[in-house]
Design an enzyme around this catalytic site. Sequence first.
Site, short mmCIF file in Angstrom:
data_model
loop_
_atom_site.label_atom_id
_atom_site.label_comp_id
_atom_site.label_asym_id
_atom_site.label_seq_id
_atom_site.Cartn_x
_atom_site.Cartn_y
_atom_site.Cartn_z
N CYS A 342 -24.61 2.93 -61.31
CA CYS A 342 -25.29 2.58 -62.56
C CYS A 342 -24.33 1.96 -63.56
CB CYS A 342 -25.87 3.87 -63.13
SG CYS A 342 -26.56 3.66 -64.75
N ARG A 437 -39.02 -1.20 -63.28
CA ARG A 437 -38.36 0.08 -63.59
C ARG A 437 -37.42 -0.07 -64.78
NH1 ARG A 437 -36.31 3.74 -58.82
NH2 ARG A 437 -34.72 5.03 -59.77
N SER A 507 -8.26 21.03 -60.89
CA SER A 507 -9.48 21.38 -60.12
C SER A 507 -9.53 20.75 -58.74
CB SER A 507 -10.73 20.95 -60.89
OG SER A 507 -10.77 21.57 -62.13
#
Length: 523
Positions: A342, A437, A507
């Site tokens: 996106c 859309r 992490s």
Amino acid sequence: MTKYPSMDKEIFLPAEQFFEQTKPTGLTFDDISLATRYSDVLPSDANLGTQLSENISLNLPILSSDMDTVTESEMAIAMALCGGLGILHYNMSKRQQLKEVTRVKYHVHGLIQDPITITADKLIGDVLGLIDQKGFQFRTFPIVEDNGKLLGLLPGRVVKHRYRSRKVTDGMLARNEVYTVKQTDIGEDPIQTADRFFSEHMGIHKLLVVDDNDKLCGLYTLSDIERIIGEAGNHLKPARDHNFRLLCGAAVSIPRLEDGKINQDELIQHVGEMVQQGLNLVAVSTAHGHTQGVGDATKVLRKEFANLTIMAGNVTSGEGVEFLGDCGADIIKVGQGPGSICTTRIVAGVGIPQMSALYAASCKAKKKGLSIVADGGITKSGDIVKALTLTDGVICGSLLAGCKEAPGRIIEIEGKYYKQYRGMGSLEAMRDGSAARYGHSAKDVGAKSAAEGIEALKEVAGSVTETINLLAGGIRSGMGYLGASNLSELKSNARYVRVTPAGQKESSPHDVIEIKNSEFSRS
Ligand code: IMP
């Protein structure tokens, strides 16, 4: 009472306090981590079930995205078999989408209560035409009189092009050669009844169900019964409706008339045809759901299909959730800009980092009794755990696009294998049908409109079952760490901490030479 006061409550905060204190900063998955809680829950005992609407409960809170490089019937079947749900995309003709729904709904049944029948006046060629038109993946059909009385059974072995001009009655097994059971003799457990019958009747693959007047009212097939019996041992139970059919969702775009108004007749007719085939969920899928158009389309569908589960979106605010809920949506899709393909945030400067969007949406959803699903940006199972602390499910695109069940060919580049994955707002996808859309008309693509998605590749990732097993395993681990035996406890037990860039580095694997990648570790 512990001897020393604990600081836990001030460091590890529940959602209301945590997001209250971090506002108005927008946070996403990697910006936070979840604190462990006392646990007596073994990951293997965690229940991943979720209730998305009155009619839809899933055994796995994962949906596959309605994108043309992610979900067609093969993906939807695989997702439902794993206990989740596939949402068919709409970059195809309405007729094709209807076929895709039919493929999912007729995939594996227990007792088929409304079997597709043919009448005695038909030719084999007519049957071949029907199979082609509807996309049926079976070739055996009961033959009935006009009043529904059973005449015989047309076996798949004669449904061949070479016999196309022969009458179906020439090739059928006559009534006295067909195995039947009376509806009144099926008993409490229809699958057990059929399983017993097939064990006792070696080589028989079909059992028809008739009423007292010998009218056909059901059909069992051996392969379906074997699949269902086999599934009983799986740890992920398929998502089925009350007729034992796999659950299926489909997205629709909003058809418009010349004057820009919603073409209600077209919308109702198409959704109605899919519902007739057993569609369980329709998604009004757009990039901006807090709009008059999405609201009106949702209202039209709610009025026409009182019992159909409606999903609508996408939004990133409590107001958006409330609006779509008031228009009749049961489930709201949350996410603007987090998707892996996106570019909305770059192109339009719009969108909210996903965990903050989910929090804002969840506050309203809780008050209104609505379900929300997190759509986009999920790259690893830990993201799903974090999303599920605020939502009822997640939608995945990129995590599934490399699976063999995703549409599209496998491409080889320098010895590595890939599948195409593209945003529905990419120029190519919009030209193929998804322009609406993003609020554009197909003819404007490339002229008045800017693409909000890219075309990309995903490395081939094996089967959906393999991927889902890894994801489900991760969710179970998260639930074990939080002492949550189900998703509702996951929500109430969640305590959040803010992660710094140094914390993020910590992490992932670091300061080692990785010789074997963990499936979802970031490189
Ligand atoms: P992913 O799981 O991060 O790949 O995100 C998939 C989600 O991104 C989809 O379910 C859509 O909500 C969204 N999406 C699909 N195509 C586009 C696009 O072209 N632009 C923006 N968002 C998109």
